[in-house]
Write a protein that holds these residues in place. Structure first.
Motif, mmCIF file in Angstrom:
data_model
loop_
_atom_site.group_PDB
_atom_site.id
_atom_site.type_symbol
_atom_site.label_atom_id
_atom_site.label_comp_id
_atom_site.label_asym_id
_atom_site.label_seq_id
_atom_site.Cartn_x
_atom_site.Cartn_y
_atom_site.Cartn_z
ATOM 1 N N LEU A 129 22.820 -13.134 -25.711
ATOM 2 C CA LEU A 129 21.717 -13.743 -24.908
ATOM 3 C C LEU A 129 20.687 -12.557 -24.405
ATOM 4 O O LEU A 129 21.415 -11.528 -23.736
ATOM 5 C CB LEU A 129 22.126 -14.619 -24.082
ATOM 6 N N THR A 130 19.513 -12.795 -24.332
ATOM 7 C CA THR A 130 18.423 -12.111 -23.555
ATOM 8 C C THR A 130 18.254 -12.761 -22.294
ATOM 9 O O THR A 130 17.469 -12.100 -21.300
ATOM 10 C CB THR A 130 17.352 -11.509 -24.324
ATOM 11 N N ARG A 131 18.218 -13.951 -22.075
ATOM 12 C CA ARG A 131 17.800 -14.937 -21.108
ATOM 13 C C ARG A 131 18.467 -15.919 -21.253
ATOM 14 O O ARG A 131 19.137 -16.720 -22.290
ATOM 15 C CB ARG A 131 16.455 -15.092 -21.234
ATOM 16 N N PHE A 132 19.074 -16.563 -19.822
ATOM 17 C CA PHE A 132 19.944 -17.504 -20.026
ATOM 18 C C PHE A 132 19.639 -18.301 -18.776
ATOM 19 O O PHE A 132 19.516 -17.925 -17.520
ATOM 20 C CB PHE A 132 21.496 -17.377 -20.016
ATOM 21 N N ASP A 133 20.196 -19.694 -18.797
ATOM 22 C CA ASP A 133 19.848 -20.685 -17.730
ATOM 23 C C ASP A 133 21.437 -21.423 -17.320
ATOM 24 O O ASP A 133 22.347 -21.371 -18.067
ATOM 25 C CB ASP A 133 18.695 -21.638 -17.739
ATOM 26 N N GLU A 134 21.273 -22.332 -16.783
ATOM 27 C CA GLU A 134 22.662 -23.398 -16.447
ATOM 28 C C GLU A 134 22.901 -24.074 -17.642
ATOM 29 O O GLU A 134 24.064 -24.659 -17.412
ATOM 30 C CB GLU A 134 22.084 -24.197 -15.434
ATOM 31 N N VAL A 170 27.780 -28.957 -4.313
ATOM 32 C CA VAL A 170 26.417 -28.141 -4.993
ATOM 33 C C VAL A 170 27.112 -26.744 -5.232
ATOM 34 O O VAL A 170 27.747 -26.230 -4.275
ATOM 35 C CB VAL A 170 25.439 -27.920 -3.973
ATOM 36 N N VAL A 171 26.834 -26.122 -6.258
ATOM 37 C CA VAL A 171 27.322 -24.893 -6.793
ATOM 38 C C VAL A 171 26.266 -24.024 -6.848
ATOM 39 O O VAL A 171 25.159 -24.294 -7.691
ATOM 40 C CB VAL A 171 28.218 -24.893 -8.175
ATOM 41 N N LEU A 172 26.278 -22.598 -6.275
ATOM 42 C CA LEU A 172 25.246 -21.738 -6.356
ATOM 43 C C LEU A 172 25.770 -20.490 -6.985
ATOM 44 O O LEU A 172 26.872 -20.306 -6.724
ATOM 45 C CB LEU A 172 24.754 -21.320 -4.896
ATOM 46 N N ALA A 231 22.490 -32.635 -5.375
ATOM 47 C CA ALA A 231 23.942 -33.069 -5.045
ATOM 48 C C ALA A 231 24.549 -33.258 -6.738
ATOM 49 O O ALA A 231 23.552 -33.605 -7.574
ATOM 50 C CB ALA A 231 24.043 -34.407 -4.602
ATOM 51 N N GLY A 232 25.770 -32.481 -6.775
ATOM 52 C CA GLY A 232 26.424 -32.586 -8.103
ATOM 53 C C GLY A 232 25.849 -31.596 -9.111
ATOM 54 O O GLY A 232 26.357 -31.809 -10.099
ATOM 55 N N ARG A 233 24.968 -30.588 -8.641
ATOM 56 C CA ARG A 233 24.629 -29.775 -9.636
ATOM 57 C C ARG A 233 24.969 -28.240 -9.306
ATOM 58 O O ARG A 233 25.342 -28.025 -8.232
ATOM 59 C CB ARG A 233 22.942 -29.885 -9.722
#
Length: 324
Positions: A129-134, A170-172, A231-233
């Motif tokens: 990957l060169t870019r990624f999100d959740e 919540v997860v960071l 919440a929950g994310r």
């Protein structure tokens, strides 16, 4: 930003890099009552200069459910920054993973409203990957691997699964967190042998750094405690600019008073596995956190300037080390 007046906020890992900054910001910038949980008082001296009217300290062992239940009693909100950083790998796994399970149970028993968990960008499989999100694929589970990445991935799964059965969660997932008092990406870099910097990337070279200044992470923590839509994310947390490892290491060279390597240095001082980390092109896309929580504000130049000021005060780097 929510003032949290009258709310009791419990912070685990409160003597660590990010946890201590969370405590400082809560005490200095909000009306919260803060309960700082520490393994021992030896590393908590940094927090002793804070106003004590709304700050209490308590020793706790994540491996001891009874001590956690006592520590979380009456807590409204929880920020979980602690993880296993001492002992053998089995000890670290127990503290990070089983300790997180113990904390979730204690938070549920205490009737806490929300728990914010500090995870890491390392829970993703960014191969190719060169870019990624959740939405990127998670790190594959490996029962034979109990090192840091697998520990954090397992703890994160527990936190997300617990949402809806106890406190909201919540997860960071921050990237390379740096700044005053930082460990791996600040003090360790300011004290590593100078010859190793001969082999590290310079501006225009190297892969994606995904650097994020510590206060931008704390901004996300405070927003995650209050924002209903969080919440929950889970949220990747990055900085406002997109430096490469070359830019990151050049700022550190400036703080230390080192010059960039003039040519190709003899290899061997920096191991191959570390060089591979600095070559990865995988760039964090933290747009979701910027939209739902808060947009990061601290550029690499600004963050490293603040880090340079602290480094001179703390005795790291060269007295004449540049700041921008």
């Amino acid at each position: 930003m929510n003032d949290f007046a009258g709310r009791r906020i419990v912070v685990t890992g409160a003597s660590g890099f990010i946890g201590a900054r969370v405590v400082e910001r809560l005490v200095l910038d909000t009306g919260a009552e803060v309960r700082a949980l520490v393994r021992g008082y030896g590393r908590a001296a940094r927090l002793s200069v804070l106003p004590q009217e709304r700050l209490t300290f308590q020793t706790v062992d994540l491996d001891d459910p009874r001590s956690l239940r006592k520590a979380l009693h009456g807590g409204d909100l929880v920020v979980h920054c602690a993880f296993g950083s001492q002992g053998e790998v089995a000890d670290r796994w127990r503290t990070t993973v089983e300790g997180t399970a113990n904390l979730l149970a204690a938070a549920k028993l205490a009737g806490a409203d929300r728990l914010v968990h500090l995870s890491t960008v390392d829970v993703y499989d960014t191969t190719g990957l060169t870019r990624f999100d959740e939405t990127a694929p998670p790190l594959p589970e490996n029962a034979d691997d109990r090192e840091y990445e697998q520990q954090k991935a397992a703890a994160e799964r527990l936190v997300l699964a617990a949402h809806g059965d106890g406190p909201e969660t919540v997860v960071l997932q921050p990237g390379v967190v740096y700044g005053p008092w930082g460990g791996q990406w600040t003090v360790a870099q300011l004290t590593r042998p100078a010859e190793e910097f001969e082999e590290l990337a310079v501006t225009g070279a190297g892969g994606a750094c995904n650097a994020v200044y510590v206060d931008d992470v704390v901004d996300a923590v405070l927003a995650a405690l209050a924002e209903p839509a969080a919440a929950g994310r889970k949220f990747l947390v990055g900085g406002p600019d997109e430096p490469g490892w070359g830019e990151f290491f050049d700022r550190l060279r400036e703080i230390r008073g080192l010059t960039a390597p003039a040519g190709t240095a003899a290899r061997g001082a920096v191991p191959d596995w570390e060089q591979a980390l600095y070559a990865s092109p995988a760039r964090v896309d933290a747009a979701l956190a910027a939209r739902v929580l808060t947009a990061p504000r601290t550029t690499l130049d600004d963050g490293m300037a603040r880090t340079a000021e602290w480094a001179r005060w703390a005795g790291y780097g060269a007295p004449g080390g540049a700041s921008r």
